[in-house]
Design a protein around this motif. Structure first.
Motif, mmCIF file in Angstrom:
data_model
loop_
_atom_site.group_PDB
_atom_site.id
_atom_site.type_symbol
_atom_site.label_atom_id
_atom_site.label_comp_id
_atom_site.label_asym_id
_atom_site.label_seq_id
_atom_site.Cartn_x
_atom_site.Cartn_y
_atom_site.Cartn_z
ATOM 1 N N GLY A 1 39.454 -91.065 25.779
ATOM 2 C CA GLY A 1 39.133 -92.441 25.461
ATOM 3 C C GLY A 1 39.148 -92.700 23.968
ATOM 4 N N LYS A 2 38.874 -93.946 23.605
ATOM 5 C CA LYS A 2 38.794 -94.355 22.204
ATOM 6 C C LYS A 2 37.529 -95.181 22.007
ATOM 7 N N THR B 1 30.778 -103.116 20.543
ATOM 8 C CA THR B 1 31.029 -101.679 20.641
ATOM 9 C C THR B 1 31.364 -101.348 22.085
ATOM 10 N N PHE B 2 32.426 -100.580 22.290
ATOM 11 C CA PHE B 2 32.866 -100.261 23.643
ATOM 12 C C PHE B 2 33.850 -99.103 23.576
ATOM 13 N N ILE C 1 34.930 -99.529 28.945
ATOM 14 C CA ILE C 1 33.576 -99.076 29.236
ATOM 15 C C ILE C 1 32.664 -99.826 28.271
ATOM 16 N N GLY C 2 31.730 -100.614 28.813
ATOM 17 C CA GLY C 2 30.801 -101.349 27.956
ATOM 18 C C GLY C 2 31.297 -102.701 27.482
ATOM 19 N N ARG C 3 32.409 -103.155 28.038
ATOM 20 C CA ARG C 3 32.935 -104.458 27.643
ATOM 21 C C ARG C 3 33.598 -105.134 28.838
ATOM 22 N N SER C 4 33.556 -106.457 28.863
ATOM 23 C CA SER C 4 34.197 -107.243 29.915
ATOM 24 C C SER C 4 35.611 -107.632 29.510
#
Length: 341
Positions: free
Chosen positions: A30-31, A55-56, A182-185
């Protein structure tokens, strides 16, 4: 085998204890975007902290390649109960995607997993996740039963039936470009996740309630079971890895076998997702995942003949080939009617 689940069933594992690397053999790293950082935690050691301030984590689209079902599981420590936060959001766009909201959406409260197809939502709903404590979430899309299951701390908490009978209706075909957060829509107006995260896993199979419970219970008791094969059938000679080491079996990989497939004129071939590998010291290891390039057209299958396609093995320089044989379309033989006296 990790927590009683076969290694080839796992697409990716992000332990998030200092980086966003994939600990599985597929190397789908991931990044980390924004000011996310890794912090010390009493329960899990070092974990990922997402601040909610853009942040995601972005995952490669290859995570979704060739999936017939999907399971996503991980630990979350919510700092905020603001609705609209996403644990994860995978898909083509806002109208076709798969997401999980631990604190509810703008439309309804509750921990929920939502399949959105052509703008229509199919939610599985459970009580909202409690903030300021570690909880384990799992979402399972079981295509065979056309059901979405959601789990909270190892127990089923909700479900939704009547989902599509193919994930391509959600993510598109292999040529489609998907975004995985991950952590963002995928919806830019929704807030980013304000939480701690640990040990996010993605599987290509629908996990059972027992398997989800095993992941949850083993983590709580620091008893994560990691072995290569407990059935003593095909993978006994591979090294057993501690829970603190990535299971990068590709480090033992020497070569990958070329293969062959056939098709008919006018039909693109179905390429194998896994092929046999050759490992050091004559180890009898697992099959190796190969990523093949997406075809730009069907020119190669417009007439009989042969051609080759070169793929790649993530995390290595290996480039296996598949030889495709294009056959003439078989002529249908009309049935002969026989009259009986």
């Amino acid at each position: 085998i990790l927590d009683g689940i076969g290694e080839t069933d796992m697409v990716a594992r992000y332990v998030l204890n200092g980086d966003v690397k994939d600990w599985s053999r597929n190397n789908l790293h991931g990044k980390l975007n924004g000011d996310g950082r890794f912090v010390d935690d009493k329960q899990f050691g070092k974990v990922l902290s997402l601040t909610g301030n853009n942040t995601f984590v972005t995952l490669p689209g290859e995570v979704l390649t060739g999936l017939e079902s999907i399971s996503v599981a991980g630990w979350i420590y919510l700092h905020s109960t603001q609705s609209g936060q996403r644990f994860f959001d995978f898909g083509k766009n806002e109208k076709s995607h798969f997401s999980a909201s631990p604190a509810g959406s703008t439309q309804r409260p509750g921990y929920q997993a939502i399949l959105t197809i052509n703008g229509n939502n199919l939610p599985a709903i459970a009580p909202s996740v409690e903030p300021n404590k570690w909880v384990h979430l799992a979402v399972v899309i079981d295509i065979s039963s056309r059901t979405t299951f959601i789990y909270l701390n190892g127990k089923q908490a909700g479900q939704a039936t009547g989902i599509p009978n193919e994930l391509t209706q959600l993510f598109g075909n292999k040529n489609a470009k998907s975004t995985l957060y991950i952590g963002r829509s995928l919806a830019a107006a929704d807030p980013c996740l304000n939480a701690l995260l640990h040990d996010l896993r993605i599987y290509r199979v629908p996990l059972s309630e027992k398997q989800v419970a095993n992941i949850y219970n083993n983590a709580l008791h620091n008893n994560t079971s990691v072995s290569v094969n407990t059935t003593a059938k095909t993978e006994d000679d591979l090294q057993q890895f501690a829970t603190t080491e990535p299971q990068l079996y590709n480090a033992y990989l020497v070569s990958v076998a070329n293969t062959a497939v056939s098709t008919e004129v006018g039909t693109l071939p179905r390429l194998p997702e896994y092929v046999n590998g050759v490992y050091k010291n004559a180890i009898n290891g697992p099959k190796v995942r190969v990523l093949w390039p997406n075809p730009n057209n069907n020119n190669e299958v417009l007439k009989p003949g042969q051609y080759k396609i070169t793929g790649r093995v993530p995390g290595t320089a290996l480039q296996p080939q598949v030889t495709v044989t294009v056959n003439e379309v078989a002529k249908a033989i009309a049935p002969k009617q026989t009259l009986q006296a």
